[in-house]
Design a protein around this motif. Structure first.
Motif, PDB file in Angstrom:
ATOM      1  N   VAL A 210       0.841  -1.201   0.000  1.00 37.80           N
ATOM      2  CA  VAL A 210       0.000   0.000   0.000  1.00 37.80           C
ATOM      3  C   VAL A 210       0.872   1.245   0.000  1.00 37.80           C
ATOM      4  O   VAL A 210       0.625   2.197  -0.750  1.00 37.80           O
ATOM      5  N   LYS A 211       1.909   1.237   0.827  1.00 34.11           N
ATOM      6  CA  LYS A 211       2.808   2.390   0.897  1.00 34.11           C
ATOM      7  C   LYS A 211       3.513   2.641  -0.432  1.00 34.11           C
ATOM      8  O   LYS A 211       3.910   3.764  -0.722  1.00 34.11           O
ATOM      9  N   LYS A 212       3.654   1.597  -1.243  1.00 34.42           N
ATOM     10  CA  LYS A 212       4.263   1.737  -2.563  1.00 34.42           C
ATOM     11  C   LYS A 212       3.240   2.132  -3.623  1.00 34.42           C
ATOM     12  O   LYS A 212       3.584   2.281  -4.787  1.00 34.42           O
ATOM     13  N   GLY A 213       1.955   2.271  -3.215  1.00 30.86           N
ATOM     14  CA  GLY A 213       0.938   2.751  -4.142  1.00 30.86           C
ATOM     15  C   GLY A 213      -0.029   1.688  -4.639  1.00 30.86           C
ATOM     16  O   GLY A 213      -0.858   1.971  -5.509  1.00 30.86           O
ATOM     17  N   ASP A 214       0.013   0.483  -4.113  1.00 31.69           N
ATOM     18  CA  ASP A 214      -0.860  -0.595  -4.551  1.00 31.69           C
ATOM     19  C   ASP A 214      -2.200  -0.518  -3.808  1.00 31.69           C
ATOM     20  O   ASP A 214      -2.325  -0.956  -2.674  1.00 31.69           O
ATOM     21  N   GLN A 215      -3.207   0.053  -4.482  1.00 30.15           N
ATOM     22  CA  GLN A 215      -4.518   0.224  -3.857  1.00 30.15           C
ATOM     23  C   GLN A 215      -5.213  -1.107  -3.597  1.00 30.15           C
ATOM     24  O   GLN A 215      -5.947  -1.255  -2.631  1.00 30.15           O
ATOM     25  N   SER A 216      -5.006  -2.083  -4.454  1.00 32.59           N
ATOM     26  CA  SER A 216      -5.677  -3.372  -4.274  1.00 32.59           C
ATOM     27  C   SER A 216      -5.216  -4.069  -2.987  1.00 32.59           C
ATOM     28  O   SER A 216      -5.977  -4.830  -2.389  1.00 32.59           O
TER      29      SER A 216
END
Length: 187
Positions: A12-18
């Motif tokens: 999530v912190k890397k931008g993975d919304q799923s």
């Protein structure tokens, strides 16, 4: 389980919304139940639970990976619930007489091998009455009692969720139990 959550949060912190969707699925019912126990209203509990997940997502970069994610998420949900309770106008009076249940005591909540249907109904009525009395406690005690006895968090976890010193948590649990005991004494 904690390792799975940690990996999802890193994604999530890397931008993975799923990955955050997966986190929501894992915690949504527990957070909703917690909010419902705090607020006593299904619609408000849904709103606050949703807001807790939104805040967690927006502030995910402030989450400390060295701590349990669930503790951080419960802290957000608890604080939002307390804020909502503060905004409400009281709809009850602590000194108002509350109709109790006929002849039931705390012992009727103990599990037995074979309970009669009447005992089941009386037990559910008493349990609902106790939940109602917990809901009528002042918010500082209600949140602590809910986390300790309904959610079954440890004192240390409650301390982290509420962002309070351990001694304060113990004091509030004691005072909350005493307030609840006084209310239940007249049942």
């Amino acid at each position: 389980m904690d390792n799975i959550i940690r990996e999802k949060i890193k994604r999530v912190k890397k931008g993975d919304q799923s990955a955050f969707e997966d986190v929501v699925v894992l915690f949504q019912s527990r957070i909703y139940q917690h909010c419902y126990r705090m607020l006593g209203n299904a619609h408000e509990a849904e709103d606050i639970a949703q807001e807790a997940f939104i805040r967690a997502y927006v502030n995910i970069h402030s989450y400390d990976d060295k701590r349990k994610f669930s503790t951080w998420l419960y802290r957000i949900a608890t604080n939002l619930s307390i804020d909502r309770l503060r905004k409400r106008k009281p709809d009850f009076f602590l000194d108002a007489e509350i109709k109790g249940t006929d002849g039931l005591d705390m012992y009727s909540q103990l599990a037995t091998d074979a309970r009669l249907p009447e005992e089941e109904v009386q037990g559910m009525e008493l349990q609902n009455y106790i939940y109602q009395e917990i809901a009528n406690l002042p918010p500082i005690y209600r949140s602590i009692i809910t986390l300790r006895y309904l959610e079954e968090f440890s004192l240390k976890e409650i301390s982290e969720i509420m962002d309070l010193p351990l001694g304060t948590v113990k004091t509030r649990i004691h005072r909350g139990r005493e307030a609840l005991r006084k209310k239940l004494r007249y049942v």
